[in-house]
Enzyme design. Sequence first.
Site, PDB file in Angstrom:
ATOM      1  N   ARG A 261       0.827  -1.202   0.000  1.00 39.99           N
ATOM      2  CA  ARG A 261       0.000   0.000   0.000  1.00 39.99           C
ATOM      3  C   ARG A 261       0.864   1.255   0.000  1.00 39.99           C
ATOM      4  NH1 ARG A 261      -5.141  -2.088   3.663  1.00 39.99           N
ATOM      5  NH2 ARG A 261      -5.306  -4.034   2.486  1.00 39.99           N
ATOM      6  N   ARG A 276       1.132   1.271  10.470  1.00 42.60           N
ATOM      7  CA  ARG A 276       0.801   1.623   9.083  1.00 42.60           C
ATOM      8  C   ARG A 276       2.048   1.477   8.244  1.00 42.60           C
ATOM      9  NH1 ARG A 276      -3.510   4.361   7.168  1.00 42.60           N
ATOM     10  NH2 ARG A 276      -4.151   4.982   9.251  1.00 42.60           N
ATOM     11  N   GLU A 348      -8.532  -0.089  13.791  1.00 44.94           N
ATOM     12  CA  GLU A 348      -8.930  -1.141  12.848  1.00 44.94           C
ATOM     13  C   GLU A 348      -7.906  -2.282  12.743  1.00 44.94           C
ATOM     14  OE1 GLU A 348      -9.617   0.201   8.833  1.00 44.94           O
ATOM     15  OE2 GLU A 348      -9.423  -1.839   8.043  1.00 44.94           O
ATOM     16  N   SER A 351     -11.506  -6.162   8.684  1.00 41.63           N
ATOM     17  CA  SER A 351     -12.539  -5.484   7.932  1.00 41.63           C
ATOM     18  C   SER A 351     -13.256  -6.502   7.062  1.00 41.63           C
ATOM     19  CB  SER A 351     -11.871  -4.421   7.061  1.00 41.63           C
ATOM     20  OG  SER A 351     -12.830  -3.687   6.371  1.00 41.63           O
ATOM     21  N   ARG A 388      -0.475  -5.270  12.370  1.00 39.75           N
ATOM     22  CA  ARG A 388      -1.419  -4.676  13.312  1.00 39.75           C
ATOM     23  C   ARG A 388      -1.797  -5.657  14.424  1.00 39.75           C
ATOM     24  NH1 ARG A 388      -5.405  -0.319  10.290  1.00 39.75           N
ATOM     25  NH2 ARG A 388      -3.663   0.880   9.434  1.00 39.75           N
TER      26      ARG A 388
END
Length: 425
Positions: A261, A276, A348, A351, A388
């Site tokens: 990403r 992140r 988060e 998802s 995460r």
Amino acid sequence: MIDLRLLREDPDRVRASQRARGEDVDVVDALLSADERRRSSSVRFDELRSEQKVLGKQIPKAQGDERAELLARASELAAAVKAADAEQDKAAEEAQSLLLRLGNVVHPDVPVGGEEDFAVLETVGTPRDFAAEGFEPKDHLELGQLLGAIDVERAAKVSGSRFYYLTGVGALLELALVNAAIAQATEAGFIPMLTPALVKPRAMEGTGFLGQAAENVYHLERDDFYLVGTSEVPLAGYHMDEILDADRLPLRYAGFSPCFRREAGTYGKDTRGIFRVHQFDKVEMFSYVAPEDAEAEHKRLLDWEKQWLTGLGLPFQVIDVATGDLGASASRKFDCEAWIPTQGKYRELTSASNCDEFQARRLSIRIRGERGTRPLATLNGTLCAVPRTIVALLENHQLADGSVRVPEVLRPYLGGRELLEPVAK
RNA sequence: GGAGGCUUCGCCUAGUCUGGUCUAUGGCGCCGCACUGCUAAUGCGGUUUGGGCUAACCGCCCAUCCCGGGUUCAAAUCCCGGAGCCUCCGCCA
């Protein structure tokens, strides 16, 4: 893409959906008129072409003057057909490109609004009270460094910011998480899959990542490959251009792949540690189901995520993501957010998205059954996004001396270890 | 990277040299019907996908022979470009 029939019959619903997403509503009317032009130009082409075929059949039988006359007429027709064909192609192309700009129609129960307007559906577990326990929690990076598990300095040297090495017990922890996640998924009937991380534009476009999300996607210019941001992409593309027997459903795949990403527009956000990052590994659940089963499957994916997080002993909340924060493909999205002690908030971790027939239409994936041939529904849900999960595990299970308790589900995959302990410097 | 072969409606396959009669052949599978007291066998019909016309049904039209161009009145068929698969050679895990 959405169903054009729905658009024609109930354009207001599509307009309302676009508005709720905070996206362009005018596309709807542009598309309606483009579709109208597409149909009328195709009728014109069909008629001319039909005439041409009839005429063409008479030519071999004809002789002399009659033949010459037929040929002359056929020649004129050929030009007209060619022009009509070009016009039809142009109209179809316009309609198609507009259609691709429309997001999925949002589910009526989704809270309307932006990122902050989510609804909390439930809260599971209770965050620890570190004050009562008598020590200040360390953040995941500090813990990771004490344990010899995370090295971001050297990653910055080699690859830049938002990269990391998992070292020693950190590397083992990832492998344990992945194994445990794959084991849970397999137990639940998912087929484990190792998937390509480079895909062609068609797969990326089909899953809906080349619209609003495009700026977060890595593209290899020279070879026209995209680096996937999730194995959702190759798992959705897996059955591209196929018609599946309805009784093969549900089809459930658990993909494991690296995810890439760009994190454009996140400068200054989550810069510390590995929350992140540009590259990480993830175990992803992906389901192909009949459209009428999609909502139930969405709940099931959520349940599997809850089972996973509960097993890891993480306190978390489940949110119904607001309209403005859904991806283009999702009609509804449930996130599980784990408590991060040093941030004092839920973040988060997983998802789960219900894409209905949106991706299936773009990728041309259908089922054949009693109700004919029709698009199916696709859904995806994170099982374990590694970094995460490591962040949440370290912070929530830390002890005063910087050791970290290993949740029971992971112990079999860590040689029975119950505790990760700081290494001597 | 180089050379050659292949790609047809679920699967297999005919058709491509020699353009029109291809509205694409046949087999298998599948669906329906008929017949036989069951299963089987046999017969008949149907069976690519997408778009459109129609209030709907029936029906009809158009596209679709890997993809994109071209030649031609007319392309599964001829020409050019591309993709995928296979074989061989080279190189490298």
